[in-house]
Write a protein that holds these residues in place. Sequence first.
Motif, PDB file in Angstrom:
ATOM      1  N   PRO A  14       0.808  -1.225   0.000  1.00  0.00           N
ATOM      2  CA  PRO A  14       0.000   0.000   0.000  1.00  0.00           C
ATOM      3  C   PRO A  14       0.841   1.276   0.000  1.00  0.00           C
ATOM      4  CG  PRO A  14      -0.904  -1.563   1.546  1.00  0.00           C
ATOM      5  CD  PRO A  14       0.425  -2.113   1.088  1.00  0.00           C
ATOM      6  N   SER A  15       1.982   1.243   0.694  1.00  0.00           N
ATOM      7  CA  SER A  15       2.799   2.457   0.708  1.00  0.00           C
ATOM      8  C   SER A  15       3.424   2.716  -0.653  1.00  0.00           C
ATOM      9  CB  SER A  15       3.873   2.391   1.791  1.00  0.00           C
ATOM     10  OG  SER A  15       4.904   1.522   1.424  1.00  0.00           O
ATOM     11  N   ALA A  18       0.638   4.087  -2.699  1.00  0.00           N
ATOM     12  CA  ALA A  18       0.295   5.435  -2.265  1.00  0.00           C
ATOM     13  C   ALA A  18       1.307   6.454  -2.770  1.00  0.00           C
ATOM     14  CB  ALA A  18       0.199   5.495  -0.743  1.00  0.00           C
ATOM     15  N   VAL A  21       0.641   7.634  -6.302  1.00  0.00           N
ATOM     16  CA  VAL A  21      -0.564   8.423  -6.558  1.00  0.00           C
ATOM     17  C   VAL A  21      -0.176   9.876  -6.787  1.00  0.00           C
ATOM     18  CG1 VAL A  21      -2.709   9.279  -5.548  1.00  0.00           C
ATOM     19  CG2 VAL A  21      -2.044   6.910  -5.216  1.00  0.00           C
ATOM     20  N   VAL A  40       1.333  10.646   2.913  1.00  0.00           N
ATOM     21  CA  VAL A  40       1.855   9.590   2.043  1.00  0.00           C
ATOM     22  C   VAL A  40       3.362   9.434   2.252  1.00  0.00           C
ATOM     23  CG1 VAL A  40       2.266   8.929  -0.363  1.00  0.00           C
ATOM     24  CG2 VAL A  40       0.024   9.780   0.328  1.00  0.00           C
ATOM     25  N   ILE A  79      -0.040   4.279   7.031  1.00  0.00           N
ATOM     26  CA  ILE A  79      -0.632   3.882   5.749  1.00  0.00           C
ATOM     27  C   ILE A  79      -2.137   4.083   5.777  1.00  0.00           C
ATOM     28  CG2 ILE A  79      -1.115   1.904   4.244  1.00  0.00           C
ATOM     29  CD1 ILE A  79       1.767   0.930   5.010  1.00  0.00           C
ATOM     30  N   LEU A  80      -2.774   3.680   6.866  1.00  0.00           N
ATOM     31  CA  LEU A  80      -4.230   3.844   6.985  1.00  0.00           C
ATOM     32  C   LEU A  80      -4.634   5.322   6.960  1.00  0.00           C
ATOM     33  CD1 LEU A  80      -5.056   1.076   9.611  1.00  0.00           C
ATOM     34  CD2 LEU A  80      -5.573   1.056   7.159  1.00  0.00           C
ATOM     35  N   GLU A  83      -4.270   6.498   3.322  1.00  0.00           N
ATOM     36  CA  GLU A  83      -5.356   5.952   2.505  1.00  0.00           C
ATOM     37  C   GLU A  83      -6.667   6.670   2.788  1.00  0.00           C
ATOM     38  OE1 GLU A  83      -5.246   1.778   3.455  1.00  0.00           O
ATOM     39  OE2 GLU A  83      -3.887   1.344   1.795  1.00  0.00           O
ATOM     40  N   LYS A  84      -6.950   6.942   4.056  1.00  0.00           N
ATOM     41  CA  LYS A  84      -8.189   7.638   4.424  1.00  0.00           C
ATOM     42  C   LYS A  84      -8.205   9.055   3.845  1.00  0.00           C
ATOM     43  CE  LYS A  84     -11.106   9.086   8.296  1.00  0.00           C
ATOM     44  NZ  LYS A  84     -11.641  10.180   7.521  1.00  0.00           N
ATOM     45  N   LEU A  86      -6.662  10.119   1.194  1.00  0.00           N
ATOM     46  CA  LEU A  86      -6.863  10.019  -0.257  1.00  0.00           C
ATOM     47  C   LEU A  86      -8.319   9.713  -0.595  1.00  0.00           C
ATOM     48  CD1 LEU A  86      -3.614   8.129  -1.225  1.00  0.00           C
ATOM     49  CD2 LEU A  86      -4.229  10.441  -1.930  1.00  0.00           C
ATOM     50  N   LYS A  87      -8.939   8.821   0.174  1.00  0.00           N
ATOM     51  CA  LYS A  87     -10.352   8.494  -0.046  1.00  0.00           C
ATOM     52  C   LYS A  87     -11.232   9.709   0.234  1.00  0.00           C
ATOM     53  CE  LYS A  87      -9.970   3.580   0.915  1.00  0.00           C
ATOM     54  NZ  LYS A  87     -10.253   2.496   1.871  1.00  0.00           N
TER      55      LYS A  87
END
Length: 101
Positions: A14-15, A18, A21, A40, A79-80, A83-84, A86-87
Amino acid sequence: MRLDKKHVTKVVAPSVLATAVMVAVAPGQVDAASSISNLVKQAQLSSNQLVSFYEIKNQENLVISNDFLEKYQKATSDILKAEKALKDLKMIRILTGIKLS
């Protein structure tokens, strides 16, 4: 707790994704994008600290240290958060009609 490739992949992949992105930013979203970029980068730095732990040649007597657990938990948390963020940005753009480019 055994350290295997599948477990490491859950943290590192995931990193890597990320960091790939690229966020296109409208003028009013510069601060949000900067914050996301920082999240990130932090996620990438945290996950990179795990590299020394998964380059172990002999896994027969592998013991998970407190140092690893602390770094693993920090990387997972970072990471979480990234991700949050970005979402959330994606949802804001959907709701406001701003297109991702």
